[in-house]
Each structure stands twice: as structure tokens, then as C-alpha cells.
Motif scaffolding. Sequence first.
Motif, PDB file in Angstrom:
ATOM      1  N   GLY A 159       0.820  -1.195   0.000  1.00 49.26           N
ATOM      2  CA  GLY A 159       0.000   0.000   0.000  1.00 49.26           C
ATOM      3  C   GLY A 159       0.855   1.246   0.000  1.00 49.26           C
ATOM      4  N   THR A 160       0.282   2.334   0.454  1.00 45.85           N
ATOM      5  CA  THR A 160       0.997   3.605   0.458  1.00 45.85           C
ATOM      6  C   THR A 160       2.240   3.551   1.339  1.00 45.85           C
ATOM      7  OG1 THR A 160      -0.413   4.414   2.258  1.00 45.85           O
ATOM      8  CG2 THR A 160      -1.109   4.898   0.003  1.00 45.85           C
ATOM      9  N   GLY A 161       2.253   2.647   2.316  1.00 42.75           N
ATOM     10  CA  GLY A 161       3.420   2.512   3.173  1.00 42.75           C
ATOM     11  C   GLY A 161       4.650   2.077   2.420  1.00 42.75           C
ATOM     12  N   ASN A 162       4.456   1.386   1.288  1.00 39.94           N
ATOM     13  CA  ASN A 162       5.602   0.935   0.506  1.00 39.94           C
ATOM     14  C   ASN A 162       6.328   2.091  -0.166  1.00 39.94           C
ATOM     15  OD1 ASN A 162       3.536  -1.434   0.504  1.00 39.94           O
ATOM     16  ND2 ASN A 162       5.512  -2.359   0.031  1.00 39.94           N
ATOM     17  N   ILE A 163       5.659   3.208  -0.342  1.00 44.81           N
ATOM     18  CA  ILE A 163       6.305   4.398  -0.883  1.00 44.81           C
ATOM     19  C   ILE A 163       6.540   5.412   0.234  1.00 44.81           C
ATOM     20  CG2 ILE A 163       6.108   6.333  -2.483  1.00 44.81           C
ATOM     21  CD1 ILE A 163       4.436   4.611  -4.304  1.00 44.81           C
ATOM     22  N   VAL A 164       5.454   5.878   0.821  1.00 44.90           N
ATOM     23  CA  VAL A 164       5.555   6.943   1.813  1.00 44.90           C
ATOM     24  C   VAL A 164       6.222   6.444   3.090  1.00 44.90           C
ATOM     25  CG1 VAL A 164       4.272   8.643   3.152  1.00 44.90           C
ATOM     26  CG2 VAL A 164       3.506   8.035   0.857  1.00 44.90           C
ATOM     27  N   GLY A 165       5.849   5.232   3.533  1.00 46.80           N
ATOM     28  CA  GLY A 165       6.427   4.699   4.766  1.00 46.80           C
ATOM     29  C   GLY A 165       7.926   4.485   4.667  1.00 46.80           C
ATOM     30  N   VAL A 166       8.366   3.931   3.533  1.00 44.88           N
ATOM     31  CA  VAL A 166       9.801   3.711   3.323  1.00 44.88           C
ATOM     32  C   VAL A 166      10.537   5.040   3.272  1.00 44.88           C
ATOM     33  CG1 VAL A 166      11.525   2.822   1.706  1.00 44.88           C
ATOM     34  CG2 VAL A 166       9.452   1.514   2.158  1.00 44.88           C
ATOM     35  N   ALA A 167       9.987   5.982   2.513  1.00 47.31           N
ATOM     36  CA  ALA A 167      10.627   7.293   2.397  1.00 47.31           C
ATOM     37  C   ALA A 167      10.699   7.990   3.753  1.00 47.31           C
ATOM     38  CB  ALA A 167       9.849   8.159   1.405  1.00 47.31           C
ATOM     39  N   GLN A 168       9.621   7.884   4.533  1.00 46.47           N
ATOM     40  CA  GLN A 168       9.611   8.512   5.845  1.00 46.47           C
ATOM     41  C   GLN A 168      10.645   7.881   6.767  1.00 46.47           C
ATOM     42  OE1 GLN A 168       6.739   7.658   8.891  1.00 46.47           O
ATOM     43  NE2 GLN A 168       6.109   9.793   8.992  1.00 46.47           N
ATOM     44  N   ALA A 169      10.754   6.547   6.732  1.00 43.46           N
ATOM     45  CA  ALA A 169      11.718   5.850   7.582  1.00 43.46           C
ATOM     46  C   ALA A 169      13.141   6.276   7.249  1.00 43.46           C
ATOM     47  CB  ALA A 169      11.567   4.336   7.416  1.00 43.46           C
ATOM     48  N   ILE A 170      13.454   6.423   5.959  1.00 46.53           N
ATOM     49  CA  ILE A 170      14.803   6.826   5.545  1.00 46.53           C
ATOM     50  C   ILE A 170      15.080   8.274   5.932  1.00 46.53           C
ATOM     51  CG2 ILE A 170      16.304   7.228   3.550  1.00 46.53           C
ATOM     52  CD1 ILE A 170      14.893   4.859   2.183  1.00 46.53           C
ATOM     53  N   CYS A 171      14.111   9.159   5.687  1.00 42.44           N
ATOM     54  CA  CYS A 171      14.313  10.583   5.961  1.00 42.44           C
ATOM     55  C   CYS A 171      14.401  10.889   7.456  1.00 42.44           C
ATOM     56  CB  CYS A 171      13.184  11.400   5.326  1.00 42.44           C
ATOM     57  SG  CYS A 171      13.244  11.458   3.520  1.00 42.44           S
ATOM     58  N   LEU A 172      13.634  10.165   8.255  1.00 43.14           N
ATOM     59  CA  LEU A 172      13.606  10.445   9.696  1.00 43.14           C
ATOM     60  C   LEU A 172      14.537   9.538  10.496  1.00 43.14           C
ATOM     61  CD1 LEU A 172       9.771  11.019  10.270  1.00 43.14           C
ATOM     62  CD2 LEU A 172      11.547  12.708   9.796  1.00 43.14           C
ATOM     63  N   GLY A 173      14.746   8.303  10.021  1.00 42.09           N
ATOM     64  CA  GLY A 173      15.564   7.367  10.786  1.00 42.09           C
ATOM     65  C   GLY A 173      16.946   7.138  10.220  1.00 42.09           C
ATOM     66  N   GLY A 174      17.136   7.446   8.934  1.00 37.53           N
ATOM     67  CA  GLY A 174      18.435   7.222   8.309  1.00 37.53           C
ATOM     68  C   GLY A 174      18.394   6.039   7.357  1.00 37.53           C
ATOM     69  N   GLU A 222      12.627  17.284   5.990  1.00 35.68           N
ATOM     70  CA  GLU A 222      11.682  18.116   5.242  1.00 35.68           C
ATOM     71  C   GLU A 222      11.052  17.351   4.075  1.00 35.68           C
ATOM     72  OE1 GLU A 222      14.110  20.325   7.757  1.00 35.68           O
ATOM     73  OE2 GLU A 222      14.808  19.098   6.063  1.00 35.68           O
ATOM     74  N   LEU A 223      11.765  16.326   3.576  1.00 35.41           N
ATOM     75  CA  LEU A 223      11.257  15.543   2.444  1.00 35.41           C
ATOM     76  C   LEU A 223      10.549  14.267   2.880  1.00 35.41           C
ATOM     77  CD1 LEU A 223      14.189  15.772  -0.160  1.00 35.41           C
ATOM     78  CD2 LEU A 223      11.991  16.961  -0.237  1.00 35.41           C
ATOM     79  N   ALA A 224      10.413  14.066   4.197  1.00 29.67           N
ATOM     80  CA  ALA A 224       9.825  12.827   4.712  1.00 29.67           C
ATOM     81  C   ALA A 224       8.450  12.587   4.095  1.00 29.67           C
ATOM     82  CB  ALA A 224       9.718  12.876   6.237  1.00 29.67           C
ATOM     83  N   GLY A 225       8.314  11.440   3.436  1.00 35.13           N
ATOM     84  CA  GLY A 225       7.041  11.098   2.801  1.00 35.13           C
ATOM     85  C   GLY A 225       7.181  10.995   1.297  1.00 35.13           C
ATOM     86  N   ALA A 226       6.084  11.235   0.605  1.00 35.87           N
ATOM     87  CA  ALA A 226       6.062  11.082  -0.854  1.00 35.87           C
ATOM     88  C   ALA A 226       7.054  12.013  -1.543  1.00 35.87           C
ATOM     89  CB  ALA A 226       4.649  11.345  -1.371  1.00 35.87           C
ATOM     90  N   ALA A 227       7.313  13.175  -0.958  1.00 33.20           N
ATOM     91  CA  ALA A 227       8.172  14.175  -1.598  1.00 33.20           C
ATOM     92  C   ALA A 227       9.575  13.637  -1.873  1.00 33.20           C
ATOM     93  CB  ALA A 227       8.245  15.423  -0.728  1.00 33.20           C
ATOM     94  N   TYR A 228      10.112  12.797  -0.990  1.00 33.35           N
ATOM     95  CA  TYR A 228      11.466  12.260  -1.174  1.00 33.35           C
ATOM     96  C   TYR A 228      11.558  11.412  -2.433  1.00 33.35           C
ATOM     97  CZ  TYR A 228      15.732   9.571  -0.200  1.00 33.35           C
ATOM     98  OH  TYR A 228      16.966   8.975  -0.287  1.00 33.35           O
ATOM     99  N   VAL A 229      10.572  10.545  -2.644  1.00 29.77           N
ATOM    100  CA  VAL A 229      10.587   9.683  -3.824  1.00 29.77           C
ATOM    101  C   VAL A 229      10.286  10.498  -5.080  1.00 29.77           C
ATOM    102  CG1 VAL A 229       9.762   7.509  -4.787  1.00 29.77           C
ATOM    103  CG2 VAL A 229       9.738   7.835  -2.328  1.00 29.77           C
TER     104      VAL A 229
END
Length: 465
Positions: free
Chosen positions: A70-85, A323-330
Amino acid sequence: MELLLQINSYLYYPILIIILIGAGLYFTVRTGFLQISLFRESLRVLKEKPHDGEVSSFQALMISTASRVGTGNIVGVAQAICLGGYGAVFWMWLIALIGGSSAFIESTLAQIYKRKGEDGSSYGGPSYYIEIALGSRFFGVLFAIFLILTYAVGFNMLASFNMTDSFRVYDFFVEGQTSWIIGACLALVAGYCILGGGKRIIKATSTVVPLMGILFVAMALFMIIRHIHFMPVVFKNIFADAFNFQAIFGGLAGSALVHGIKRGLYSNEAGMGSAPNAAAAADVSHPVKQGLVQMFSVFLDTLVICSATAFMAMASGVEATPELAGAAYVQESLSTVFGHFGYIFITLSLTLFAFTTLLGNLYYVDSCLTYLNKKTPSKTFMLVYRLIAIGLIFLGSSLKMDFAWNIADFLMALMVLVNIPAILLLGNQAIAALNDYKKQSQAGLDPHFVGSHIGIDESKLDYWK
């Protein structure tokens, strides 16, 4: 909001980290590392045909994958990378690898204790094996309530928000206005399928999910090949950051470890108790067959789709910032190669992901409502519930990001806290079923299940009598 964040920080570390990894490792060892040893068998079983009019293993896989992918496969992954590294990707892989065994156990149990419908079809899930095998109607009801809240409220509102969030990069987006319009469109389209009932949900997801996954992975492969020279650096960053223990223990709640496990669990749902509701509907000759199919679904979700998102974003050279956490990073990552089309592609992907997620989620909710009512609820009740669900999809589009993610994290944690202890208590039965399956397969037979052969009192069974 601050209180919810503090509760989630404690729930995920140390409680859920210990429970999820501990249970996954335990089942991995007890099943003889079936994620590797029986991987090819899971692919073979996936191709089996059901009886006429019944739900096939493939269709059950598509229902569970519709929720997982679902959306977690894009937004969730991007958020994890942007916020967690970057190291969050490694921890997502790990939770999927060992979580595959937990997915196998819970889905096999759902098959063992599934019930037979009036039309000959089957249904079931954690609430059923908790009540029937453990003798606790209370905890069965508690789990059903947690699932309904998680999927009809938390996850569906989050899916709607994540899709809407991808539109923020466009000039026409006006905060407080455009989000409501987008939410209304998604609610209307999803509502058309939701009001059609389970059969329409199965048909829609079986068609859309494979197409959605193939297009997304194809785009990721193109990005990886385009930046193949940078891939060694990508892997170096992932592993270096994953084992940066000074960073992990210096700020654990926001570390790669915790973000990876949170988003990994949200993405693949291994051990949550959601997929067993779909697994119980499959028409198979032995419960282990569907257990293996659901194990494969975890790999498909995290090791393929989530990795595709991570690689296409990290290989682009765009720096992962909060600042890019979420869909914006991808979207920014794809725009380095495709320009404005990169934004459009991610928006389209999120639209399809959100749509199928909503349908898969509400299929699970339907199952739990049937459990609570001890029969299929009246048409009037289901109509009212589905209209409320459509309304929540509409409202979710305008949530704040922190609130959307925190409420979803909290609710799915509650599901895990009920389901994992249950499958730990009942795990021996699933393992006995696995041994029975192996024994029949080695004898050259197509395995068929008989409860008494693994020591189960057949008076507790319904479908397998």
C-alpha cells in the motif's frame, strides 16, 4: 499528540521490538528456516487451482497483498529513511525475513480453525483461533475490535492522507481546499467497490495489484540501472547506518532501528494478525499451503516493493532530509531523471496503492464484524458501516502527517500485543501441521489435512470435519 508519541515510543521500544524479533526468531528456528527451505514450495502452491467458485490461493494472496502493498511501501519507506536514516532499510529487511515465519504460523492457524459458510466458502482469522483453540471469547472480541479500529479508522485514513500528500508538489494544490476534493474523489471510487461487497473486492484487487506492482518495480529497476555505478554506495550507506550503535542508542525513538521496524511492520504486517483473515478464505487441501503463500506475500511486500522504493530514491543522489519525509522524497528522486513525470508517476502509484489498500483493509473489517455478530450482519448495518468507512476515507485526506502516522502506529501495536502471544501459545499446532505436510509431500502425495493426525480435537474444527 505528544502523549500519543510518548506511548508509541515505549510500545515500539522495548516492547514490540522484543516481541516481534523474538517471536520471528523462535518460529524461524522451530520451522527449520522455512523462509529459505520451502520458498520454492510456496511458489508452487501459489499456482494451484481452487474448486469452482471458491477463493484461490492466488486470490487470497492478492487480498492480503492489497493491504500489505500500500501507500506505506512508498511513503512509509521514504519517511523511515528521511527520519531514521539509511539503516532503516536494513531493519525493514530483517523484520520481513524473520517475520515471514510468524506470517506462516498465524495464517496456518487461521486455516486450521476456519469456519464453513452457508455457501460452502470458508472464513476465519485470529479471533477464531483465539476463541476456539484458547477458549477466550474476550480476547477474540478484543482483537476484532482492535483490527476494526486499525483498518477502518487508522490505516484507511492514513492511506487517504498519503495519497493526498503526493499532490502537494503541484502548483494547483491549495492547502485546506484541494485535499478535500482529492479525498472526496477517492472516497467515491472506493465506495463503489466497498458497497459491492466482498466478491467485487476480490475481483478488483486481483486485477489491479499485479499491474500496480509490476509498473512500480519496473520503474525502480530503470532507476537502479541508470545509477548502477552508485549502488555500492547505497548498500554501504544502508549497512553502515544500520549498525551505527552510537546513533541508535543516542536517540532510540528516532533511530534507524525503530523507524525500520515501525515501517516494516506497517508495510508487511507479519505477526499483526491481519493477513490470516484473508488466508482463511482460501480453498486449499492443507492449511500449510496458505501459510506458505502468506509467507511469500511478506517477501513480495518488503524485499521487493519496499526495496524498490529505497533503491530508486537512494540511488538518485537526493539527500534524505526530514523536510522531504514522505512522498516528496521519492518524487524528488524520480524527477532527477524524469522531470515532472516523476512527480506524476508517484502520484499515480500512490493512487493505485491507496485504492487497493482501502479495499483489502475493509475486507478484513468485514470478517471481524461477522465474528463479533456471530453471523453476517444485516444489510442495513453493513450499509451504515460502509458509509461511515467511506466518510473516514474522505476525512483522512486532510489529516496532519504526525497525527496520521501516530494513530496508525498505536492501533497496529495493539493488534500485535494480542496476536503474537496467541500464536506463541498455539505455535506447536502449526508446526505439527508443517511436519504432517512435509511427511505427505515426501511420500509423493498431495497433502490433505486431517486434524486428528496432528493431535487436534476435531470437535473444535468446522471446515475440516
